[in-house]
Design a protein around this motif. Structure first.
Motif, PDB file in Angstrom:
ATOM      1  N   THR A  21      65.651  10.781  70.091  1.00 22.82           N
ATOM      2  CA  THR A  21      66.963  10.542  69.495  1.00 22.82           C
ATOM      3  C   THR A  21      67.955  10.249  70.585  1.00 22.82           C
ATOM      4  N   SER A  49      57.934  25.310  74.860  1.00 23.81           N
ATOM      5  CA  SER A  49      57.493  24.051  74.247  1.00 23.81           C
ATOM      6  C   SER A  49      58.278  23.701  72.983  1.00 23.81           C
ATOM      7  N   LYS A  50      58.924  24.689  72.352  1.00 22.83           N
ATOM      8  CA  LYS A  50      59.693  24.413  71.139  1.00 22.83           C
ATOM      9  C   LYS A  50      61.059  23.799  71.432  1.00 22.83           C
ATOM     10  N   LEU A  51      61.467  23.807  72.689  1.00 21.25           N
ATOM     11  CA  LEU A  51      62.729  23.172  73.049  1.00 21.25           C
ATOM     12  C   LEU A  51      62.577  21.651  72.987  1.00 21.25           C
ATOM     13  N   GLU A  52      63.524  20.979  72.392  1.00 22.41           N
ATOM     14  CA  GLU A  52      63.463  19.516  72.312  1.00 22.41           C
ATOM     15  C   GLU A  52      63.657  18.870  73.681  1.00 22.41           C
ATOM     16  N   GLU A  53      64.401  19.529  74.552  1.00 23.03           N
ATOM     17  CA  GLU A  53      64.672  19.002  75.885  1.00 23.03           C
ATOM     18  C   GLU A  53      65.191  20.136  76.764  1.00 23.03           C
ATOM     19  N   THR A  58      70.890  18.744  77.249  1.00 21.37           N
ATOM     20  CA  THR A  58      71.720  18.978  76.068  1.00 21.37           C
ATOM     21  C   THR A  58      73.183  19.135  76.452  1.00 21.37           C
ATOM     22  N   GLU A 127      64.248  28.684  68.692  1.00 21.66           N
ATOM     23  CA  GLU A 127      64.711  27.572  67.865  1.00 21.66           C
ATOM     24  C   GLU A 127      66.229  27.418  67.895  1.00 21.66           C
ATOM     25  N   ARG A 130      69.250  25.603  71.310  1.00 21.72           N
ATOM     26  CA  ARG A 130      70.095  24.407  71.290  1.00 21.72           C
ATOM     27  C   ARG A 130      71.489  24.727  70.751  1.00 21.72           C
ATOM     28  N   PHE A 175      70.115  15.998  66.258  1.00 23.95           N
ATOM     29  CA  PHE A 175      68.961  16.898  66.318  1.00 23.95           C
ATOM     30  C   PHE A 175      68.987  17.885  65.150  1.00 23.95           C
ATOM     31  N   ARG A 176      67.840  18.500  64.885  1.00 20.08           N
ATOM     32  CA  ARG A 176      67.673  19.537  63.867  1.00 20.08           C
ATOM     33  C   ARG A 176      68.075  19.020  62.477  1.00 20.08           C
TER      34      ARG A 176
END
Length: 419
Positions: A21, A49-53, A58, A127, A130, A175-176
């Motif tokens: 994105t 690993s669950k972090l988008e970046e 961010t 989760e 962010r 995001f999300r």
């Protein structure tokens, strides 16, 4: 035939061309922004690993999209580079895991002395890291500008899913994402409730445009004005929650005002022309709307009871979808240039017109809660997508990448204190 023919011409892009994105399209302008350093965060060896970046990415995006900062991204502290970039402050921190909870430590430093100006600590699930970073960005905005940032806000828009247009809600940066509607029909024209707990939208599920209400805490839709035949384009009064909307009657489309809780409604504008796209002023005392009473769609303004109508736009032959800036000093709207739609702003008297977009078709402007940025939809990449730019048109950033996305609407700023 005149009415329906005009409606198709007037609203073809507006009703039936609704559009994962981050791509920077235009180089960031630093003329009116404050440079700030963003140093890579220290992260422990937990599973992220669950972090988008990574956290610094961010934060840097939040600063760039804020319209107040230009981020200088560095792997580590470098006084020379920060000084060359004229960054008097920088942000960095740590991310660690303990007992299944993520701890984010975010600190604002003075560049020259490396002294801590302010520190923030957030504990959350992985989760929600962010969301914690968005809060950190908002706090930095407050510390250095004395105003509320909008990184913790949300955006609603229309996204095509299996050929049907549905309403989605996401973080303001795309995001999300969460799908709000799922009815197998066209659902479009979203509008936030005054406290961000509800979404109003138009749906064709009954074979005609009607306004529905969806509480974000539930999963059922409520028909808002069942006694009216065809209603669309809701706009929520920020002070009392009443709705402006367009209603199709025997004489065309007119502007009405109604109470979404009781279903009572009354007509505000009495003409035989087409009036659509109402938008409340920041204090709910006046509204903008589009009308073809002069032969071509133009922007008009009226007091909340429909009186004292004044034409606002005189530049261009096709102007629509006007929205008022949060401080009330300017409006943003869509205008047609040589067959292409572009975003313009002007003073509320129609003067000081500024063109902000120059590529593709650009529609549906919506202001950030502080008036520093504008989101809009554009087909410049081929398919309609959502973009954010600064209020002067610089720093254009794409926030959706897949599918077809259109009609963004920014949520209100919750004024309950600094997050």
């Amino acid at each position: 035939m005149r009415f329906y023919g005009s409606m198709v011409l007037f609203l073809c892009a507006w009703i039936y061309a609704q559009q994962d994105t981050i791509t920077m399209d235009i180089a960031v302008s630093t003329d009116k922004t404050l440079p700030i350093g963003v140093i890579n965060f220290e992260m422990d060896k937990s599973n992220w690993s669950k972090l988008e970046e990574k956290p610094e990415k961010t934060l840097a995006r939040d600063f760039n999209l804020s319209g107040r900062f230009s981020a200088i991204e560095l792997e580590q502290y470098n006084l020379l580079k920060l000084s060359q970039g004229r960054a008097k402050h920088y942000v960095t921190g740590k991310l660690s895991m303990s007992d299944g909870h993520a701890k984010l430590e975010c600190k604002l430093y003075a560049t020259a002395s490396k002294e801590t100006v302010k520190g923030f600590v957030y504990t959350s699930s992985v989760e929600q890291v962010r969301a914690s970073l968005h809060k950190c960005a908002d706090n930095v905005v407050y510390q250095l500008w004395g105003v509320y940032g909008f990184a913790s806000t949300q955006m609603a828009w229309v996204r095509k899913v299996e050929g049907k247009k549905q309403i989605f809600v996401a973080d303001y940066d795309g995001f999300r994402k969460k799908q709000i509607t799922s009815h197998n029909s066209v659902n479009f024209m979203p509008a936030w409730g005054s406290d961000n707990s509800k979404i109003y939208f138009t749906s064709l599920r009954n074979g005609k445009p009607q306004i529905f209400e969806r509480s974000l805490a539930g999963n059922t839709d409520k028909l808002v004005f069942p006694k009216l035949d065809q209603t669309f384009s809701p706009s929520v009064n920020p002070k009392d929650g009443t709705l402006l909307f367009a209603n199709i009657g025997q004489s065309g489309a007119d502007i009405w005002q109604g109470n979404p809780q009781t279903g009572s409604a009354s007509r505000l504008i009495y003409t035989t022309s087409i009036e659509v796209s109402p938008s409340w002023s920041p204090h709910g005392t006046a509204f903008l709307y589009s009308s073809d009473r002069g032969g071509q769609p133009q922007i008009y303004m009226a007091l909340r009871d429909g009186s004292d109508v004044q034409r606002i736009t005189f530049f261009g032959k096709y102007n629509e979808s006007a929205v008022w800036s949060p401080d009330g000093d300017r409006i943003a709207y869509c205008s047609m240039d040589n067959g292409k739609l572009n975003i313009y702003t002007s003073g509320i008297d129609g003067n000081n017109v500024q063109k902000l977009t120059f590529e593709g078709n650009n529609e549906n402007p919506t202001w950030s809660p502080d008036g520093m940025s504008i989101a809009f939809s554009s087909d410049r990449s081929g398919s309609p997508q959502i973009y954010i730019m600064r209020r002067d048109g610089s720093g254009v950033t794409r926030i959706t990448n897949t599918g077809e996305n259109s009609s963004p609407v920014w949520a209100n700023l919750t004024k309950g204190g600094i997050p």
